[in-house]
Motif scaffolding. Sequence first.
Motif, PDB file in Angstrom:
ATOM      1  N   VAL A   1       0.828  -1.344   0.095  1.00  0.00           N
ATOM      2  CA  VAL A   1      -0.031   0.072  -0.093  1.00  0.00           C
ATOM      3  C   VAL A   1       0.914   1.251   0.003  1.00  0.00           C
ATOM      4  CG1 VAL A   1      -1.907   1.497   1.066  1.00  0.00           C
ATOM      5  CG2 VAL A   1      -1.715  -1.283   1.423  1.00  0.00           C
ATOM      6  N   ASP A   2       0.519   2.354  -0.819  1.00  0.00           N
ATOM      7  CA  ASP A   2       1.299   3.472  -0.889  1.00  0.00           C
ATOM      8  C   ASP A   2       2.708   3.351  -1.556  1.00  0.00           C
ATOM      9  OD1 ASP A   2      -1.180   4.915  -0.254  1.00  0.00           O
ATOM     10  OD2 ASP A   2      -0.548   4.527   1.933  1.00  0.00           O
ATOM     11  N   ALA A   3       3.077   2.368  -2.103  1.00  0.00           N
ATOM     12  CA  ALA A   3       4.103   2.377  -2.864  1.00  0.00           C
ATOM     13  C   ALA A   3       5.447   2.564  -1.760  1.00  0.00           C
ATOM     14  CB  ALA A   3       4.437   3.189  -4.086  1.00  0.00           C
ATOM     15  N   PRO A   4       5.764   1.599  -0.762  1.00  0.00           N
ATOM     16  CA  PRO A   4       6.813   2.124   0.127  1.00  0.00           C
ATOM     17  C   PRO A   4       8.348   1.990  -0.520  1.00  0.00           C
ATOM     18  CG  PRO A   4       5.925  -0.081   0.666  1.00  0.00           C
ATOM     19  CD  PRO A   4       5.130   0.547  -0.230  1.00  0.00           C
TER      20      PRO A   4
ATOM     21  N   ALA B   1       8.903   5.083  -2.070  1.00  0.00           N
ATOM     22  CA  ALA B   1       9.206   6.429  -1.171  1.00  0.00           C
ATOM     23  C   ALA B   1      10.862   6.224  -0.673  1.00  0.00           C
ATOM     24  CB  ALA B   1       8.373   5.904   0.000  1.00  0.00           C
ATOM     25  N   LEU B   2      11.146   4.949  -0.483  1.00  0.00           N
ATOM     26  CA  LEU B   2      12.500   4.421  -0.091  1.00  0.00           C
ATOM     27  C   LEU B   2      13.611   5.120  -0.905  1.00  0.00           C
ATOM     28  CD1 LEU B   2      14.718   3.071   1.664  1.00  0.00           C
ATOM     29  CD2 LEU B   2      14.249   0.958   0.302  1.00  0.00           C
ATOM     30  N   ILE B   3      13.178   4.789  -2.401  1.00  0.00           N
ATOM     31  CA  ILE B   3      13.974   5.304  -3.302  1.00  0.00           C
ATOM     32  C   ILE B   3      14.011   6.793  -3.381  1.00  0.00           C
ATOM     33  CG2 ILE B   3      14.356   5.393  -5.928  1.00  0.00           C
ATOM     34  CD1 ILE B   3      13.327   2.387  -5.986  1.00  0.00           C
ATOM     35  N   ARG B   4      13.031   7.595  -3.290  1.00  0.00           N
ATOM     36  CA  ARG B   4      12.868   8.843  -3.255  1.00  0.00           C
ATOM     37  C   ARG B   4      13.421   9.567  -2.030  1.00  0.00           C
ATOM     38  NH1 ARG B   4       7.841   9.117  -3.391  1.00  0.00           N
ATOM     39  NH2 ARG B   4       7.841   9.684  -1.099  1.00  0.00           N
ATOM     40  N   ASP B   5      13.274   9.148  -1.152  1.00  0.00           N
ATOM     41  CA  ASP B   5      13.666   9.771   0.315  1.00  0.00           C
ATOM     42  C   ASP B   5      14.945   9.345   0.722  1.00  0.00           C
ATOM     43  OD1 ASP B   5      11.277  10.848   0.002  1.00  0.00           O
ATOM     44  OD2 ASP B   5      10.278   9.475   1.510  1.00  0.00           O
ATOM     45  N   VAL B   6      15.395   8.337   0.375  1.00  0.00           N
ATOM     46  CA  VAL B   6      16.802   7.757   0.942  1.00  0.00           C
ATOM     47  C   VAL B   6      17.973   7.628  -0.101  1.00  0.00           C
ATOM     48  CG1 VAL B   6      17.895   6.110   2.320  1.00  0.00           C
ATOM     49  CG2 VAL B   6      15.627   6.735   3.014  1.00  0.00           C
ATOM     50  N   LEU B   7      17.612   6.767  -1.108  1.00  0.00           N
ATOM     51  CA  LEU B   7      18.426   6.136  -2.024  1.00  0.00           C
ATOM     52  C   LEU B   7      18.935   7.420  -2.891  1.00  0.00           C
ATOM     53  CD1 LEU B   7      17.123   2.859  -2.490  1.00  0.00           C
ATOM     54  CD2 LEU B   7      18.782   3.659  -1.114  1.00  0.00           C
ATOM     55  N   LEU B   8      18.137   8.153  -3.560  1.00  0.00           N
ATOM     56  CA  LEU B   8      18.342   9.203  -4.336  1.00  0.00           C
ATOM     57  C   LEU B   8      18.882  10.301  -3.714  1.00  0.00           C
ATOM     58  CD1 LEU B   8      15.389   9.265  -6.900  1.00  0.00           C
ATOM     59  CD2 LEU B   8      17.689   8.282  -7.123  1.00  0.00           C
ATOM     60  N   GLU B   9      18.767  10.526  -2.253  1.00  0.00           N
ATOM     61  CA  GLU B   9      19.295  11.527  -1.547  1.00  0.00           C
ATOM     62  C   GLU B   9      20.667  11.228  -1.098  1.00  0.00           C
ATOM     63  OE1 GLU B   9      18.253  14.517  -0.788  1.00  0.00           O
ATOM     64  OE2 GLU B   9      16.400  14.243  -2.133  1.00  0.00           O
ATOM     65  N   GLU B  10      21.034   9.789  -1.550  1.00  0.00           N
ATOM     66  CA  GLU B  10      22.328   9.450  -1.138  1.00  0.00           C
ATOM     67  C   GLU B  10      22.742   9.573   0.374  1.00  0.00           C
ATOM     68  OE1 GLU B  10      25.404  11.184  -3.638  1.00  0.00           O
ATOM     69  OE2 GLU B  10      24.704  10.191  -5.323  1.00  0.00           O
ATOM     70  N   ARG B  11      21.541   9.250   1.251  1.00  0.00           N
ATOM     71  CA  ARG B  11      21.919   9.156   2.716  1.00  0.00           C
ATOM     72  C   ARG B  11      22.656   7.687   2.957  1.00  0.00           C
ATOM     73  NH1 ARG B  11      15.540  10.495   4.067  1.00  0.00           N
ATOM     74  NH2 ARG B  11      16.323   9.265   6.004  1.00  0.00           N
ATOM     75  N   MET B  12      23.972   7.942   3.141  1.00  0.00           N
ATOM     76  CA  MET B  12      24.760   6.844   3.232  1.00  0.00           C
ATOM     77  C   MET B  12      24.855   6.530   4.681  1.00  0.00           C
ATOM     78  SD  MET B  12      25.988   6.691   0.105  1.00  0.00           S
ATOM     79  CE  MET B  12      26.983   5.553   0.303  1.00  0.00           C
ATOM     80  N   GLY B  13      25.006   4.990   4.794  1.00  0.00           N
ATOM     81  CA  GLY B  13      25.266   4.493   5.888  1.00  0.00           C
ATOM     82  C   GLY B  13      23.756   4.043   6.576  1.00  0.00           C
TER      83      GLY B  13
ATOM     84  N   SER C   1      17.718   1.209   7.260  1.00  0.00           N
ATOM     85  CA  SER C   1      16.461   0.951   7.584  1.00  0.00           C
ATOM     86  C   SER C   1      15.860   2.332   7.433  1.00  0.00           C
ATOM     87  CB  SER C   1      16.391   0.586   9.128  1.00  0.00           C
ATOM     88  OG  SER C   1      15.192   0.403   9.550  1.00  0.00           O
ATOM     89  N   TYR C   2      14.378   2.034   6.873  1.00  0.00           N
ATOM     90  CA  TYR C   2      13.565   3.201   6.715  1.00  0.00           C
ATOM     91  C   TYR C   2      11.995   2.854   7.113  1.00  0.00           C
ATOM     92  CZ  TYR C   2      11.064   6.622   3.764  1.00  0.00           C
ATOM     93  OH  TYR C   2      10.140   7.632   2.828  1.00  0.00           O
ATOM     94  N   THR C   3      11.408   3.779   7.455  1.00  0.00           N
ATOM     95  CA  THR C   3       9.946   3.561   7.712  1.00  0.00           C
ATOM     96  C   THR C   3       9.135   4.302   6.868  1.00  0.00           C
ATOM     97  OG1 THR C   3      10.244   3.076   9.932  1.00  0.00           O
ATOM     98  CG2 THR C   3       8.093   3.746   9.596  1.00  0.00           C
ATOM     99  N   SER C   4       8.106   3.659   5.889  1.00  0.00           N
ATOM    100  CA  SER C   4       7.239   4.513   5.289  1.00  0.00           C
ATOM    101  C   SER C   4       5.715   3.994   5.692  1.00  0.00           C
ATOM    102  CB  SER C   4       7.521   4.354   3.642  1.00  0.00           C
ATOM    103  OG  SER C   4       6.916   4.662   2.858  1.00  0.00           O
ATOM    104  N   GLY C   5       4.998   4.784   5.951  1.00  0.00           N
ATOM    105  CA  GLY C   5       3.501   4.396   6.307  1.00  0.00           C
ATOM    106  C   GLY C   5       3.439   3.364   7.321  1.00  0.00           C
ATOM    107  N   ALA C   6       3.169   2.121   6.638  1.00  0.00           N
ATOM    108  CA  ALA C   6       2.780   0.636   7.749  1.00  0.00           C
ATOM    109  C   ALA C   6       3.828  -0.188   7.614  1.00  0.00           C
ATOM    110  CB  ALA C   6       1.653   0.319   7.397  1.00  0.00           C
TER     111      ALA C   6
END
Length: 214
Positions: free
Chosen positions: A43-46, A49-61, A64-69
Amino acid sequence: RVRAGHPHQCAPRGAPARGMIDHFCVLLKSGIVLFAKTFAPLVDAPVDALIRDVLLEERMGETSYTSGAYTLRWTTAPDLGVLLIVAYQKILQLAYVDEMLEMARAEFSALLTAVPVGRRCTLYPCAQFEPAFLSLLMRAEKSAQLARVNKAQRSFKETKKFAQSKAGSARLVKGGAGADDDDGGGKRAAGGAADDDGGDGGDGGGAAADEEGA
């Protein structure tokens, strides 16, 4: 492109039951999906969201990531430019996920290394990886279940031993107190007897004095 199937679709007998992970996928860093296995529709393409918010932002290290449920965890095979991602309900605590990701990375890396670089982006759906993935997922789950059982058994035994030790100590303390009471009672009885003797002696002395006076 990720296919969402029935929770048990394409799963061989003995495949993991629903209620564990919801989704697993392998991506090239360019975003192309090489393999995906869905156990429950997301649900809601988590993953997006991970790719957009973390991986593309190159948040290294981060791993783990929380998106919705959902909680999403991932690992990489940098030499191959591959990401392996798992999504599951955030209310769950799945201790085996990191182990499963490491096993999947080793297995998929061995498979991908044998594929010419120019053909890797067309590998999806990579059906040959599914049996290996389901097998290693089951191994990771069983290993975690066994660890939980062993921990529960150790906890029970330790609690039982503690209770037995406490009960034994209580019995020893009680038994020692009883012995002390008995000894004290005997001493008190002996003291009483001495008092009686002293009383008798007093009476005798009084009788002798009376006779001399007479």
